[in-house]
Scaffold this motif. Structure first.
Motif, PDB file in Angstrom:
ATOM      1  N   GLY A   2       0.788  -1.222   0.000  1.00 44.07           N
ATOM      2  CA  GLY A   2       0.000   0.000   0.000  1.00 44.07           C
ATOM      3  C   GLY A   2       0.822   1.274   0.000  1.00 44.07           C
ATOM      4  O   GLY A   2       0.399   2.289   0.549  1.00 44.07           O
ATOM      5  N   ILE A  14      -0.925  -2.316  -7.485  1.00 41.77           N
ATOM      6  CA  ILE A  14      -1.923  -3.267  -6.981  1.00 41.77           C
ATOM      7  C   ILE A  14      -3.327  -2.669  -6.958  1.00 41.77           C
ATOM      8  O   ILE A  14      -4.277  -3.332  -6.557  1.00 41.77           O
ATOM      9  CB  ILE A  14      -1.558  -3.750  -5.566  1.00 41.77           C
ATOM     10  CG1 ILE A  14      -1.347  -2.552  -4.630  1.00 41.77           C
ATOM     11  CG2 ILE A  14      -0.326  -4.650  -5.607  1.00 41.77           C
ATOM     12  CD1 ILE A  14      -1.146  -2.927  -3.171  1.00 41.77           C
ATOM     13  N   GLY A  15      -3.466  -1.434  -7.397  1.00 44.92           N
ATOM     14  CA  GLY A  15      -4.778  -0.817  -7.419  1.00 44.92           C
ATOM     15  C   GLY A  15      -4.666   0.688  -7.480  1.00 44.92           C
ATOM     16  O   GLY A  15      -3.570   1.243  -7.674  1.00 44.92           O
ATOM     17  N   GLN A  37      -6.255   4.528  -5.773  1.00 45.61           N
ATOM     18  CA  GLN A  37      -6.910   5.215  -4.663  1.00 45.61           C
ATOM     19  C   GLN A  37      -7.533   6.515  -5.174  1.00 45.61           C
ATOM     20  O   GLN A  37      -6.812   7.392  -5.652  1.00 45.61           O
ATOM     21  CB  GLN A  37      -5.869   5.515  -3.581  1.00 45.61           C
ATOM     22  CG  GLN A  37      -6.331   6.378  -2.436  1.00 45.61           C
ATOM     23  CD  GLN A  37      -5.228   6.555  -1.413  1.00 45.61           C
ATOM     24  OE1 GLN A  37      -5.058   5.748  -0.509  1.00 45.61           O
ATOM     25  NE2 GLN A  37      -4.441   7.616  -1.550  1.00 45.61           N
ATOM     26  N   LEU A  66      -8.274   2.374  -1.097  1.00 42.78           N
ATOM     27  CA  LEU A  66      -7.855   1.577  -2.251  1.00 42.78           C
ATOM     28  C   LEU A  66      -9.030   0.892  -2.949  1.00 42.78           C
ATOM     29  O   LEU A  66      -9.874   0.273  -2.311  1.00 42.78           O
ATOM     30  CB  LEU A  66      -6.856   0.515  -1.793  1.00 42.78           C
ATOM     31  CG  LEU A  66      -6.352  -0.481  -2.830  1.00 42.78           C
ATOM     32  CD1 LEU A  66      -5.499   0.217  -3.881  1.00 42.78           C
ATOM     33  CD2 LEU A  66      -5.544  -1.587  -2.144  1.00 42.78           C
ATOM     34  N   PRO A  73      -8.933  -2.125  -4.944  1.00 40.09           N
ATOM     35  CA  PRO A  73      -7.913  -3.132  -5.251  1.00 40.09           C
ATOM     36  C   PRO A  73      -8.043  -3.679  -6.666  1.00 40.09           C
ATOM     37  O   PRO A  73      -9.143  -3.847  -7.200  1.00 40.09           O
ATOM     38  CB  PRO A  73      -8.164  -4.224  -4.205  1.00 40.09           C
ATOM     39  CG  PRO A  73      -9.573  -4.018  -3.764  1.00 40.09           C
ATOM     40  CD  PRO A  73      -9.851  -2.562  -3.882  1.00 40.09           C
ATOM     41  N   LEU A  74      -6.900  -3.935  -7.271  1.00 32.80           N
ATOM     42  CA  LEU A  74      -6.784  -4.527  -8.606  1.00 32.80           C
ATOM     43  C   LEU A  74      -7.381  -3.633  -9.688  1.00 32.80           C
ATOM     44  O   LEU A  74      -7.630  -4.097 -10.804  1.00 32.80           O
ATOM     45  CB  LEU A  74      -7.439  -5.921  -8.654  1.00 32.80           C
ATOM     46  CG  LEU A  74      -6.975  -6.924  -7.588  1.00 32.80           C
ATOM     47  CD1 LEU A  74      -7.531  -8.310  -7.904  1.00 32.80           C
ATOM     48  CD2 LEU A  74      -5.462  -6.971  -7.469  1.00 32.80           C
ATOM     49  N   ARG A 102      -8.379 -10.957 -10.626  1.00 34.02           N
ATOM     50  CA  ARG A 102      -9.603 -10.166 -10.517  1.00 34.02           C
ATOM     51  C   ARG A 102     -10.761 -10.878 -11.202  1.00 34.02           C
ATOM     52  O   ARG A 102     -11.857 -10.972 -10.649  1.00 34.02           O
ATOM     53  CB  ARG A 102      -9.363  -8.789 -11.145  1.00 34.02           C
ATOM     54  CG  ARG A 102     -10.554  -7.848 -11.082  1.00 34.02           C
ATOM     55  CD  ARG A 102     -10.161  -6.484 -11.621  1.00 34.02           C
ATOM     56  NE  ARG A 102      -9.742  -6.545 -13.020  1.00 34.02           N
ATOM     57  CZ  ARG A 102      -8.989  -5.631 -13.622  1.00 34.02           C
ATOM     58  NH1 ARG A 102      -8.550  -4.584 -12.939  1.00 34.02           N
ATOM     59  NH2 ARG A 102      -8.651  -5.743 -14.885  1.00 34.02           N
ATOM     60  N   PHE A 145     -14.772  -6.540  -7.394  1.00 36.35           N
ATOM     61  CA  PHE A 145     -13.758  -5.506  -7.584  1.00 36.35           C
ATOM     62  C   PHE A 145     -14.266  -4.397  -8.505  1.00 36.35           C
ATOM     63  O   PHE A 145     -14.057  -3.209  -8.241  1.00 36.35           O
ATOM     64  CB  PHE A 145     -12.482  -6.117  -8.163  1.00 36.35           C
ATOM     65  CG  PHE A 145     -11.776  -7.065  -7.234  1.00 36.35           C
ATOM     66  CD1 PHE A 145     -10.999  -6.588  -6.194  1.00 36.35           C
ATOM     67  CD2 PHE A 145     -11.889  -8.437  -7.397  1.00 36.35           C
ATOM     68  CE1 PHE A 145     -10.337  -7.448  -5.331  1.00 36.35           C
ATOM     69  CE2 PHE A 145     -11.229  -9.311  -6.548  1.00 36.35           C
ATOM     70  CZ  PHE A 145     -10.455  -8.816  -5.509  1.00 36.35           C
ATOM     71  N   ARG A 189     -14.934  -0.262  -7.598  1.00 39.34           N
ATOM     72  CA  ARG A 189     -14.350   0.860  -8.316  1.00 39.34           C
ATOM     73  C   ARG A 189     -15.436   1.730  -8.949  1.00 39.34           C
ATOM     74  O   ARG A 189     -15.339   2.967  -8.946  1.00 39.34           O
ATOM     75  CB  ARG A 189     -13.376   0.390  -9.394  1.00 39.34           C
ATOM     76  CG  ARG A 189     -12.570   1.549  -9.975  1.00 39.34           C
ATOM     77  CD  ARG A 189     -11.807   1.211 -11.234  1.00 39.34           C
ATOM     78  NE  ARG A 189     -10.909   2.288 -11.611  1.00 39.34           N
ATOM     79  CZ  ARG A 189     -11.288   3.434 -12.198  1.00 39.34           C
ATOM     80  NH1 ARG A 189     -12.569   3.647 -12.469  1.00 39.34           N
ATOM     81  NH2 ARG A 189     -10.390   4.363 -12.508  1.00 39.34           N
TER      82      ARG A 189
END
Length: 330
Positions: free
Chosen positions: A83, A101-102, A104, A249, A251-252, A264, A273, A277
């Protein structure tokens, strides 16, 4: 000084990553590479996995990374930093490799009313929630410390976790809304006197910002509950003069490596996931910041990724998989 109060002082001075305050929650060990720096981590048995970047002044980040890496090696452990953001990726590039890894999302809450004026669908969700009688209020530190509101928040957390297919995760995604209540904020959504959701908020002191860490609603909460909680958070932080907030985050998301894109797709039945988002994107963030896994340049990327993921499981991958897929606890 006991460890956690000492870490709290370092968070107040150097907490720049969104993950900084989370290091005060349960389950962490602490490595102090000096009087004014700390790395919070979990020991998976094979690796020390740090929660974000070291809590240190910018000029001490590289030194802290090196000391932590050496200490892990002395104890027969690999290490990774889960992170981290662009600042540490650049500063420690001689010590660490990294993989995205993703992403934010971040907002300037001073611009939130402009977002609402452009997003008719978001305004409609707020209207629906209010029409169903959902009301938002900020709770006090005393309420978070004990009493009926604390019990209702705890019950909502348990209902939310029980409704999810995936077994509860640990590390940076544990739901612990009561640690250091005087330092955090919390908003509750209530309908006819019943708590139907809450937003747990923690500070990011070095950015003079806030992180909406937990956004939880009970399974039968009315439509618009989550949006009303976010709206209350944005207006509250904006009134404080804040110009940087995040929901954490996704993620992915974003330009992650092919192996993570495959993961994912493979895990969509357990975790949405794309939906997470999409929810954050509809709130129209002012930007998306790439989040990385950092690991020593001499260390395998694949093993480092496995180490990072292992930090989130309780009892290893086999036990976690059995609990998620079959409800078993071997």
């Amino acid at each position: 000084m006991p460890e956690r109060p000492r870490v709290l002082e370092l968070v107040r001075r150097h907490g720049w990553n969104a993950t900084a305050f989370q290091t005060l929650e349960s389950g962490y060990s602490y490595f102090f590479p000096g009087d004014d720096a700390c790395v919070a981590y979990v020991d998976t048995g094979r690796a020390w996995v740090a929660a974000g970047a070291p809590l240190a002044a910018p000029e001490r980040l590289v030194e802290s990374v090196g000391a932590f890496t050496a200490a892990a090696r002395e104890r027969g452990r690999r290490c990774a930093f889960f992170g981290i953001e662009e600042r540490m990726k650049v500063a420690a590039s001689g010590e660490l490799s990294s993989m995205p890894i993703g992403e934010q999302p971040v907002w300037n809450p001073q611009e939130w009313d402009d977002v609402l004026s452009r997003r008719r669908s978001l305004r409609e969700q707020l209207r629906r929630g209010r029409a169903k009688g959902v009301r938002i209020r900020k709770v006090t530190a005393a309420e978070l410390s004990g009493g009926p509101t604390q019990r209702a928040i705890g019950a909502a957390s348990r209902q939310w976790l029980a409704s999810r297919r995936m077994a509860p995760l640990q590390f940076l995604v544990k739901v612990e809304p009561f640690a250091f209540p005087a330092e955090r904020a919390c908003f509750v959504a209530e309908q006819a006197g019943r708590l139907v959701g809450f937003a747990g908020v923690v500070p990011v002191p070095a950015r003079e910002g806030w992180f909406l860490e937990d956004l939880v609603r009970v399974p039968d909460a009315p439509q618009g509950t989550s949006e009303l909680l976010v709206d209350a958070f944005m207006h509250w932080s904006g009134a404080l003069g804040c110009r940087w907030v995040t929901l954490g985050l996704a993620p992915l998301a974003g330009p992650v490596p092919g192996a993570l894109r495959f993961a994912r797709r493979l895990s969509t039945s357990l975790y949405d996931f794309e939906g997470l988002r999409a929810f954050k994107a509809k709130l129209e963030p002012s930007g998306w910041q790439t989040i990385y896994l950092g690991y020593p340049v001499t260390q395998s990327a694949a093993l480092s990724l496995v180490d990072g993921l292992a930090a989130f499981t309780d009892g290893g991958f086999l036990r976690f998989g059995a609990r998620s897929l079959f409800g078993l606890d071997p």
